[in-house]
Design a protein around this motif. Structure first.
Motif, short mmCIF file in Angstrom:
data_model
loop_
_atom_site.label_atom_id
_atom_site.label_comp_id
_atom_site.label_asym_id
_atom_site.label_seq_id
_atom_site.Cartn_x
_atom_site.Cartn_y
_atom_site.Cartn_z
N PRO A 1 41.17 49.77 44.62
CA PRO A 1 41.32 48.31 44.78
C PRO A 1 42.75 47.81 44.61
N ASP A 2 43.60 48.61 43.96
CA ASP A 2 44.98 48.18 43.74
C ASP A 2 45.96 48.75 44.76
N THR A 3 45.44 49.36 45.81
CA THR A 3 46.28 49.89 46.88
C THR A 3 45.87 49.22 48.19
N THR B 1 59.73 39.77 48.92
CA THR B 1 60.55 39.47 47.74
C THR B 1 59.75 38.81 46.63
N ASN B 2 58.93 37.84 46.98
CA ASN B 2 58.29 37.00 45.97
C ASN B 2 56.86 37.37 45.63
N VAL B 3 56.26 38.28 46.40
CA VAL B 3 54.90 38.72 46.07
C VAL B 3 54.87 40.23 45.85
N VAL B 4 55.26 41.01 46.85
CA VAL B 4 55.20 42.47 46.73
C VAL B 4 56.03 42.96 45.55
N ASN B 5 57.29 42.55 45.49
CA ASN B 5 58.18 43.05 44.44
C ASN B 5 58.07 42.26 43.14
N ALA B 6 57.44 41.09 43.19
CA ALA B 6 57.29 40.27 41.98
C ALA B 6 55.99 40.58 41.25
N THR B 7 55.12 41.39 41.85
CA THR B 7 53.89 41.80 41.19
C THR B 7 54.22 42.85 40.14
N ASN B 8 53.55 42.76 38.99
CA ASN B 8 53.81 43.69 37.89
C ASN B 8 52.54 44.45 37.54
N PRO B 9 52.50 45.77 37.84
CA PRO B 9 53.54 46.54 38.52
C PRO B 9 53.64 46.16 40.00
N LYS B 10 54.72 46.60 40.65
CA LYS B 10 54.93 46.29 42.06
C LYS B 10 53.68 46.62 42.87
#
Length: 396
Positions: free
Chosen positions: A108-110, A172-181
């Motif tokens: 679910p996280d991929t 920039t603001n969703v893919v890389n801002a998610t923690n973890p990416k």
């Protein structure tokens, strides 16, 4: 929108012929689902998209197109929790990416991202990129109740015609801002696949990553070969190999994600002009591209062929609890449940309630901490006005 010359296409066609086959096989259940594509839907949606006008930043047409998309996804059974808006501003205007999330059953996280832009410039953009939009809509319609191992995000980007602004903002603001990416398995971009009226449109260009960074180029080539196989398996079209550039997968490529895509092989001269209209397109070709795209998405997201035509996945509203087994955090996926106020409880093997909480205005994914509970088997229960779903949970 971009340009290829005939020599380049010929070169890549030759390269395609030299490609070796993979172990990938034809799956009848995927073909059956792809064959449920509707020519009527493709043509009707192209007509409606064209009637919305020139969808450029700051125009009512762009906002109307955004709402039209939301209404389409809602009509297919996607809920308000599954449909989100990624807004961004530039040159004094606010634009909106439409993001529809369908949670996978095993990973679910991929995510497999199926994307294409819905804005246009100068003309209505019925080919560039209404053709991609209606293809994505048809995939989303047909996969709404299909269980897939990987999660899928259907994304309609805005701002592509102003320099890939919507996709860049999302990376920039969703893919890389998610923690973890955010973990992305593949980005499958569909841009300008409407063909040319009066021509023989019988092939589709499949695009691979040949740029920098080069880390994922080999994986992109592998995925693109699989895409080409899907074209041959699930549509009457012939796949042609090419390279990716100048569309919404590029910010992902620069972010070192694995990408692939579709683009018409007979490239229309009309995009970015007032003549980019349905009358100058081949809607039957667009329909065949959509069939190939449905088969490819089923393949990339790993649909469960054994239950593809069953109703089990629909009866529990696609609700899931994950990871399972878990050690600390448990995610509750709301699925397609429209009532977003629910109670979640857990019972041990003796039937004793060890946890209960009412969650109002729940997001698509809510997370609870179960680290304080003893290792063992529990029963998770989600209750709302609509339903009561019970699933086993293992805490390690």
């Amino acid at each position: 929108m971009r340009f290829l010359n005939g020599k380049t296409l010929l070169l890549f066609a030759v390269m395609f012929c030299l490609q070796t086959t993979t172990a990938q096989t034809f799956i009848q259940a995927y073909a059956d689902k792809a064959n449920q594509c509707s020519q009527t839907n493709i043509t009707t949606n192209l007509t409606e998209y064209e009637a919305l006008g020139v969808k450029y930043r700051g125009t009512p047409a762009l906002e109307n197109a955004y709402q039209w998309l939301v209404n389409k996804y809602t009509s297919y059974g996607y809920t308000a929790s599954q449909i989100t808006t990624d807004s961004f501003s530039y040159s004094g205007s606010t634009c909106k990416n439409v993001v529809v999330t369908k949670v996978g059953t095993l990973y679910p996280d991929t995510y497999v991202i199926v994307c294409g832009h819905y804005d246009s410039i100068t003309g209505t953009g019925t080919n560039d990129n209404g053709s991609g939009v209606v293809s994505i809509l048809e995939i989303a319609r047909l996969l709404q109740n299909v269980p897939t191992e990987y999660s899928i995000k259907f994304i309609n980007f805005s701002g592509e015609e102003d320099g890939l602004r919507g996709s860049q903002h999302y990376v920039t603001n969703v893919v890389n801002a998610t923690n973890p990416k955010m973990n992305i398995r593949l980005v499958f971009n569909i841009d300008e696949v409407g063909g040319i009226a009066g021509q023989v449109n019988n092939s589709i260009t499949c695009e691979r990553d040949t740029g920098t960074p080069t880390t994922n180029n080999a994986l992109s080539s592998t995925m693109t070969q699989e895409l080409m196989n899907c074209v041959s398996f699930y549509s009457p079209l012939t796949p042609v190999l090419s390279y990716a550039y100048a569309s919404d997968y590029m910010p992902f490529e620069e972010n070192n994600e694995i990408i692939t895509g579709f683009f018409e092989t007979n490239e229309s001269p009309y995009p970015h002009t007032a003549n980019d209209l349905l009358v100058n397109m081949d809607p039957v070709y667009n329909f065949n591209v959509a069939k190939a795209a449905v088969g490819a998405t089923l393949h990339f997201a790993k649909a469960n062929a054994a239950v593809l035509s069953e109703e089990v996945f629909a009866t529990d509203y696609q609700i899931s609890f994950y990871p399972n087994p878990t050690k600390g955090k448990l995610n509750i996926n709301l699925g397609t449940l429209k009532q977003n106020n629910y109670t979640f409880s857990m019972m041990d093997i003796q039937g004793k309630e060890v946890y209960s909480d009412t969650i109002p205005n729940a997001k698509q994914i809510e997370t609870i901490d179960v680290s304080r509970f003893s290792k063992g088997i529990y029963m998770g229960v989600l209750e709302s006005e609509e339903t009561r779903i019970t699933k086993k949970i293992v805490i390690e």
